[in-house]
Design a protein around this motif. Structure first.
Motif, PDB file in Angstrom:
ATOM      1  N   VAL A   5       0.842  -1.200   0.000  1.00 55.30           N
ATOM      2  CA  VAL A   5       0.000   0.000   0.000  1.00 55.30           C
ATOM      3  C   VAL A   5       0.874   1.246   0.000  1.00 55.30           C
ATOM      4  CG1 VAL A   5      -1.709   1.336   1.302  1.00 55.30           C
ATOM      5  CG2 VAL A   5      -1.863  -1.159   1.239  1.00 55.30           C
ATOM      6  N   LEU A   6       0.566   2.179  -0.904  1.00 59.44           N
ATOM      7  CA  LEU A   6       1.194   3.502  -0.920  1.00 59.44           C
ATOM      8  C   LEU A   6       0.165   4.516  -0.444  1.00 59.44           C
ATOM      9  CD1 LEU A   6       3.527   5.412  -1.691  1.00 59.44           C
ATOM     10  CD2 LEU A   6       2.533   5.527  -3.990  1.00 59.44           C
ATOM     11  N   ASP A   7       0.539   5.320   0.541  1.00 61.42           N
ATOM     12  CA  ASP A   7      -0.380   6.300   1.127  1.00 61.42           C
ATOM     13  C   ASP A   7       0.249   7.685   1.051  1.00 61.42           C
ATOM     14  OD1 ASP A   7      -2.500   7.445   2.483  1.00 61.42           O
ATOM     15  OD2 ASP A   7      -1.841   6.780   4.469  1.00 61.42           O
ATOM     16  N   LEU A   8      -0.501   8.661   0.526  1.00 66.22           N
ATOM     17  CA  LEU A   8      -0.046  10.046   0.523  1.00 66.22           C
ATOM     18  C   LEU A   8      -0.523  10.813   1.746  1.00 66.22           C
ATOM     19  CD1 LEU A   8      -0.475  11.089  -3.223  1.00 66.22           C
ATOM     20  CD2 LEU A   8       1.431   9.939  -2.095  1.00 66.22           C
ATOM     21  N   VAL A   9      -1.232  10.147   2.654  1.00 60.22           N
ATOM     22  CA  VAL A   9      -1.818  10.774   3.850  1.00 60.22           C
ATOM     23  C   VAL A   9      -2.667  11.972   3.419  1.00 60.22           C
ATOM     24  CG1 VAL A   9      -1.369  11.509   6.214  1.00 60.22           C
ATOM     25  CG2 VAL A   9       0.304  10.071   5.039  1.00 60.22           C
ATOM     26  N   PRO A  10      -3.741  11.725   2.659  1.00 62.42           N
ATOM     27  CA  PRO A  10      -4.534  12.827   2.121  1.00 62.42           C
ATOM     28  C   PRO A  10      -5.307  13.584   3.195  1.00 62.42           C
ATOM     29  CG  PRO A  10      -5.606  10.721   1.684  1.00 62.42           C
ATOM     30  CD  PRO A  10      -4.248  10.402   2.237  1.00 62.42           C
ATOM     31  N   VAL A  11      -5.420  14.885   2.975  1.00 62.88           N
ATOM     32  CA  VAL A  11      -6.236  15.760   3.826  1.00 62.88           C
ATOM     33  C   VAL A  11      -7.474  16.103   3.014  1.00 62.88           C
ATOM     34  CG1 VAL A  11      -6.335  17.891   5.161  1.00 62.88           C
ATOM     35  CG2 VAL A  11      -4.133  16.716   4.825  1.00 62.88           C
ATOM     36  N   ILE A  12      -8.643  15.765   3.532  1.00 66.67           N
ATOM     37  CA  ILE A  12      -9.877  15.996   2.780  1.00 66.67           C
ATOM     38  C   ILE A  12     -10.398  17.411   3.001  1.00 66.67           C
ATOM     39  CG2 ILE A  12     -10.490  13.555   2.904  1.00 66.67           C
ATOM     40  CD1 ILE A  12     -12.635  14.317   4.985  1.00 66.67           C
ATOM     41  N   GLU A  13     -11.197  17.893   2.062  1.00 67.95           N
ATOM     42  CA  GLU A  13     -11.852  19.190   2.237  1.00 67.95           C
ATOM     43  C   GLU A  13     -12.712  19.155   3.500  1.00 67.95           C
ATOM     44  OE1 GLU A  13     -14.029  20.285  -1.240  1.00 67.95           O
ATOM     45  OE2 GLU A  13     -12.221  20.576  -2.461  1.00 67.95           O
ATOM     46  N   GLY A  14     -12.537  20.160   4.353  1.00 66.50           N
ATOM     47  CA  GLY A  14     -13.247  20.199   5.619  1.00 66.50           C
ATOM     48  C   GLY A  14     -12.548  19.418   6.714  1.00 66.50           C
ATOM     49  N   GLY A  15     -11.455  18.735   6.383  1.00 64.36           N
ATOM     50  CA  GLY A  15     -10.724  17.933   7.360  1.00 64.36           C
ATOM     51  C   GLY A  15      -9.459  18.643   7.826  1.00 64.36           C
ATOM     52  N   SER A  16      -8.703  17.957   8.669  1.00 61.73           N
ATOM     53  CA  SER A  16      -7.501  18.532   9.253  1.00 61.73           C
ATOM     54  C   SER A  16      -6.335  17.555   9.121  1.00 61.73           C
ATOM     55  CB  SER A  16      -7.727  18.837  10.739  1.00 61.73           C
ATOM     56  OG  SER A  16      -7.925  17.613  11.460  1.00 61.73           O
ATOM     57  N   ILE A  17      -5.142  18.068   9.348  1.00 60.04           N
ATOM     58  CA  ILE A  17      -3.964  17.198   9.348  1.00 60.04           C
ATOM     59  C   ILE A  17      -4.038  16.206  10.497  1.00 60.04           C
ATOM     60  CG2 ILE A  17      -1.464  17.178   9.666  1.00 60.04           C
ATOM     61  CD1 ILE A  17      -1.359  19.789   8.089  1.00 60.04           C
ATOM     62  N   THR A  18      -4.559  16.618  11.622  1.00 56.68           N
ATOM     63  CA  THR A  18      -4.718  15.700  12.752  1.00 56.68           C
ATOM     64  C   THR A  18      -5.577  14.509  12.351  1.00 56.68           C
ATOM     65  OG1 THR A  18      -4.490  17.492  14.369  1.00 56.68           O
ATOM     66  CG2 THR A  18      -5.584  15.477  15.110  1.00 56.68           C
ATOM     67  N   GLY A  46       4.545  21.321   0.534  1.00 57.02           N
ATOM     68  CA  GLY A  46       3.810  22.502   0.104  1.00 57.02           C
ATOM     69  C   GLY A  46       2.481  22.209  -0.537  1.00 57.02           C
ATOM     70  N   MET A  47       1.901  21.035  -0.266  1.00 56.72           N
ATOM     71  CA  MET A  47       0.615  20.676  -0.862  1.00 56.72           C
ATOM     72  C   MET A  47      -0.430  20.546   0.245  1.00 56.72           C
ATOM     73  SD  MET A  47       1.744  17.940  -3.792  1.00 56.72           S
ATOM     74  CE  MET A  47       3.056  18.344  -4.943  1.00 56.72           C
ATOM     75  N   PRO A  48      -1.474  21.379   0.223  1.00 57.62           N
ATOM     76  CA  PRO A  48      -2.446  21.371   1.320  1.00 57.62           C
ATOM     77  C   PRO A  48      -3.202  20.063   1.458  1.00 57.62           C
ATOM     78  CG  PRO A  48      -3.197  22.764  -0.489  1.00 57.62           C
ATOM     79  CD  PRO A  48      -1.779  22.423  -0.775  1.00 57.62           C
ATOM     80  N   GLY A  49      -3.244  19.248   0.396  1.00 58.21           N
ATOM     81  CA  GLY A  49      -3.988  17.996   0.455  1.00 58.21           C
ATOM     82  C   GLY A  49      -3.155  16.782   0.795  1.00 58.21           C
ATOM     83  N   ILE A  50      -1.856  16.974   1.109  1.00 56.47           N
ATOM     84  CA  ILE A  50      -0.970  15.846   1.409  1.00 56.47           C
ATOM     85  C   ILE A  50      -0.230  16.131   2.707  1.00 56.47           C
ATOM     86  CG2 ILE A  50       1.022  14.516   0.637  1.00 56.47           C
ATOM     87  CD1 ILE A  50       0.158  15.009  -2.217  1.00 56.47           C
ATOM     88  N   ALA A  51      -0.343  15.216   3.679  1.00 60.60           N
ATOM     89  CA  ALA A  51       0.202  15.460   5.019  1.00 60.60           C
ATOM     90  C   ALA A  51       1.407  14.589   5.340  1.00 60.60           C
ATOM     91  CB  ALA A  51      -0.887  15.227   6.069  1.00 60.60           C
ATOM     92  N   GLY A  52       2.037  13.991   4.308  1.00 62.42           N
ATOM     93  CA  GLY A  52       3.135  13.068   4.564  1.00 62.42           C
ATOM     94  C   GLY A  52       4.514  13.660   4.418  1.00 62.42           C
ATOM     95  N   GLY A  53       4.652  14.984   4.478  1.00 64.49           N
ATOM     96  CA  GLY A  53       5.947  15.622   4.254  1.00 64.49           C
ATOM     97  C   GLY A  53       7.024  15.171   5.228  1.00 64.49           C
TER      98      GLY A  53
END
Length: 328
Positions: A5-18, A46-53
């Motif tokens: 499995v590859l995961d980009l740790v996506p942040v959804i609209e209305g959601g948070s990094i937490t 630098g991508m608001p929809g990806i939390a895996g930096g």
């Protein structure tokens, strides 16, 4: 068929990094329960929809809630970093989760050219040093006494290194060093066949591998019906089109008939991105995965993708694994 499995740790609209971090843990737990081999996180900036930096930090978080699945970076963009620091980070992960850590290494920056200023280093020049930096990392994990400073943690760590790629460069380097190779065909399919052929043709046995070991990435979204899967996939479709249009954002909710709303150039971009995909019912996904494995001869497939509702990606993982294990 071995799946990971590859995961980009996506942040959804209305959601948070937490929330994205909690969802990453739940996804890794679901992957482990279903029998997937690895859970990898990719470095992006630098991508608001990806939390895996902060990839190693995410893996430490996920590792506390899993016990068997291998954990890794798919990958660390090495030109952004000092090899000593990466050796310390992944040596620490190996100390926390012994024998479970992978380190996939890429040559791209994981962002646009703003990363050059943000990191205060010449990333393009660093990319030229990529092969020597990979060798330095190998020496750190091996505890090579010739190093002027040995990483601790890192010295002697049992970290499995991979070379990642979307062109022929990574294939040649992986072959030369005798390392496993993973191709990013889920978003860059153009050179897939040529890269895998080159890797196998030029592979040199090493202390790590006596024969080539290749993994290929594919977008997978499995739902009870083809129609539902195609609908759910429009969240990722929207994200990709926005990214290519220079307007990245958080992962949006799905939209019925999304493709029909696009102009011809955008539809062409999306169709190119979708080339390496298995999206549909369990039967459709199984057929797609089997065809992709026949095409590539890959030793392992790694499935990418995202859904607006994280629970539906966990369902997708379970349905996918059930489908490939079902009798023919």
């Amino acid at each position: 068929m071995k799946l990971s499995v590859l995961d980009l740790v996506p942040v959804i609209e209305g959601g948070s990094i937490t929330q994205a971090m909690a969802d990453a843990t739940a996804l890794a737990e679901a992957a482990e329960a279903a029998g997937y081999h690895r859970y990898w996180v990719a470095e992006h900036h630098g991508m608001p929809g990806i939390a895996g930096g902060a990839t190693s930090v995410v893996l430490a978080h996920v590792g506390r809630n899993t016990s068997r699945i291998r954990l890794g970076a798919g990958g660390i963009m090495l030109p952004n970093h000092n090899p000593l620091v990466i050796a310390e980070q992944f040596g620490t992960l190996d100390a926390l989760f012994p024998g479970r850590i992978d380190l996939g290494l890429g040559r791209a920056p994981g962002a646009d050219q703003r990363i050059v200023r943000a990191l205060r280093k010449d990333v393009n020049r660093s990319a030229e040093d990529f092969p020597s930096d990979v060798v330095e990392l190998q020496a750190q994990f091996a505890g090579d006494p010739r190093l002027p400073l040995q990483a601790n943690p890192g010295h002697g760590a049992d970290v499995r290194m991979w070379i990642l790629g979307s062109s022929l460069f990574g294939a040649q380097l992986a072959a030369m060093l005798g390392l496993p190779y993973a191709f990013a065909s889920h978003f860059a399919p153009d050179h897939l066949d040529a890269a895998l052929a080159l890797y196998r043709e030029r592979f040199t046995p090493s202390d790590v591998l006596d024969k080539p070991y290749a993994m290929a990435a594919i977008n997978v979204l499995c739902a009870p019906t083809d129609a539902e899967a195609e609908f759910l996939a429009t969240s990722q479709d929207q994200s990709f089109v926005r990214l290519r249009s220079g307007d990245p954002g958080k992962l949006p909710p799905p939209i019925a008939g999304y493709r029909d709303t696009l102009a011809a150039p955008q539809r062409a971009t999306l169709d190119h991105f979708r080339q390496v995909s298995a999206i549909g019912s369990p039967e459709t996904v199984r057929a797609g995965l089997e065809a992709f494995q026949r095409r590539t001869g890959a030793d392992e497939l790694i499935v990418a993708g995202a859904t607006f509702d994280p629970a539906l990606r966990r369902r997708s993982l379970a349905l996918t694994m059930e489908a490939i294990k079902a009798p023919a």
